[in-house]
Design a protein around this motif. Structure first.
Motif, PDB file in Angstrom:
ATOM      1  N   MET A  52      -3.754  -1.499   5.868  1.00 36.44           N
ATOM      2  CA  MET A  52      -4.206  -2.409   4.832  1.00 36.44           C
ATOM      3  C   MET A  52      -3.341  -2.175   3.594  1.00 36.44           C
ATOM      4  SD  MET A  52      -7.991  -2.762   3.132  1.00 36.44           S
ATOM      5  CE  MET A  52      -8.130  -1.080   2.593  1.00 36.44           C
ATOM      6  N   ASP A  87      -3.697  -7.085   0.910  1.00 38.39           N
ATOM      7  CA  ASP A  87      -4.981  -7.298   1.573  1.00 38.39           C
ATOM      8  C   ASP A  87      -6.151  -6.995   0.640  1.00 38.39           C
ATOM      9  OD1 ASP A  87      -3.752  -7.781   4.172  1.00 38.39           O
ATOM     10  OD2 ASP A  87      -3.268  -5.637   4.136  1.00 38.39           O
ATOM     11  N   ARG A 144     -13.069  -0.076   1.265  1.00 33.51           N
ATOM     12  CA  ARG A 144     -12.188  -0.107   2.449  1.00 33.51           C
ATOM     13  C   ARG A 144     -12.975  -0.481   3.698  1.00 33.51           C
ATOM     14  NH1 ARG A 144     -10.406   5.437   3.788  1.00 33.51           N
ATOM     15  NH2 ARG A 144     -12.419   5.404   4.824  1.00 33.51           N
ATOM     16  N   ASN A 145     -14.180   0.068   3.837  1.00 28.55           N
ATOM     17  CA  ASN A 145     -14.981  -0.196   5.028  1.00 28.55           C
ATOM     18  C   ASN A 145     -15.500  -1.634   5.069  1.00 28.55           C
ATOM     19  OD1 ASN A 145     -14.502   2.399   5.842  1.00 28.55           O
ATOM     20  ND2 ASN A 145     -16.488   3.173   5.195  1.00 28.55           N
ATOM     21  N   GLN A 158     -12.153  -3.282   6.283  1.00 35.67           N
ATOM     22  CA  GLN A 158     -11.794  -2.818   7.630  1.00 35.67           C
ATOM     23  C   GLN A 158     -12.988  -2.082   8.230  1.00 35.67           C
ATOM     24  OE1 GLN A 158      -8.426  -0.245   6.761  1.00 35.67           O
ATOM     25  NE2 GLN A 158      -7.060  -1.763   7.625  1.00 35.67           N
ATOM     26  N   SER A 183     -13.762  -1.226  11.082  1.00 39.56           N
ATOM     27  CA  SER A 183     -13.415  -0.239  12.104  1.00 39.56           C
ATOM     28  C   SER A 183     -13.010   1.094  11.489  1.00 39.56           C
ATOM     29  CB  SER A 183     -12.298  -0.760  13.000  1.00 39.56           C
ATOM     30  OG  SER A 183     -11.136  -1.000  12.240  1.00 39.56           O
ATOM     31  N   ALA A 184     -12.581   1.088  10.207  1.00 37.49           N
ATOM     32  CA  ALA A 184     -12.195   2.337   9.532  1.00 37.49           C
ATOM     33  C   ALA A 184     -13.401   3.234   9.328  1.00 37.49           C
ATOM     34  CB  ALA A 184     -11.528   2.031   8.190  1.00 37.49           C
TER      35      ALA A 184
END
Length: 160
Positions: free
Chosen positions: A1, A45, A150-151, A154, A156-157
């Motif tokens: 990202m 992003d 961030r989560n 993303q 999946s992170a």
């Protein structure tokens, strides 16, 4: 990202310390508003906008950048602030700049704010207020905030 944090931190480096801690979590680049290539902003992003609070407002340098930004199509963004005093609910220092960022088409996810050393005006005569802030606890809270942002981008992170 690919993440960019745009940060104005002029008095004591409070906001830059918070931005740098978030950048560690987000693997982000932290830059001054004047270093932003506005033609490249759509390449990111996630974009963070950070400022110390100066007389109940984001710094004029951040405002100048926001006015120059092109319209984007829902790029996720967040804001971060350090201030000497609590945000006044009806006046709110974060609301105007967040509104300006949203008007440019950014999708604002959340905002982080903490106290910072403030030596403006007569506060300087007594050595300032909020000495030692942002503290290690504030910086850890900033890191946790960055992880949550961030989560959201993303999911999946969160499981890796």
């Amino acid at each position: 990202m690919k993440t960019l944090i745009i940060c104005v931190s002029v008095s004591h480096g409070n906001t830059r310390r918070v931005a740098d801690r978030m950048a560690e979590v987000l693997s982000a680049e932290v830059v001054d508003p004047e270093a932003v290539d506005i033609d490249q902003i759509t390449q990111y992003d996630l974009v963070g906008f950070g400022s110390g609070v100066y007389f109940m407002s984001a710094h004029p340098r951040l405002w100048r950048l926001v006015r120059r930004l092109p319209h984007v199509d829902g790029t996720p963004a967040f804001t971060l602030f350090t201030s000497g005093a609590a945000e006044v609910p009806l006046v709110g220092y974060s609301r105007p700049i967040r509104w300006g960022i949203a008007r440019k088409g950014f999708r604002l996810l959340s905002s982080y704010s903490c106290r910072g050393l403030d030596t403006v005006g007569p506060l300087g005569w007594i050595g300032g207020v909020n000495k030692g802030r942002p503290s290690e606890r504030d910086l850890e809270a900033a890191a946790a905030f960055a992880t949550r942002v961030r989560n959201r981008i993303q999911p999946s992170a969160a499981t890796s």
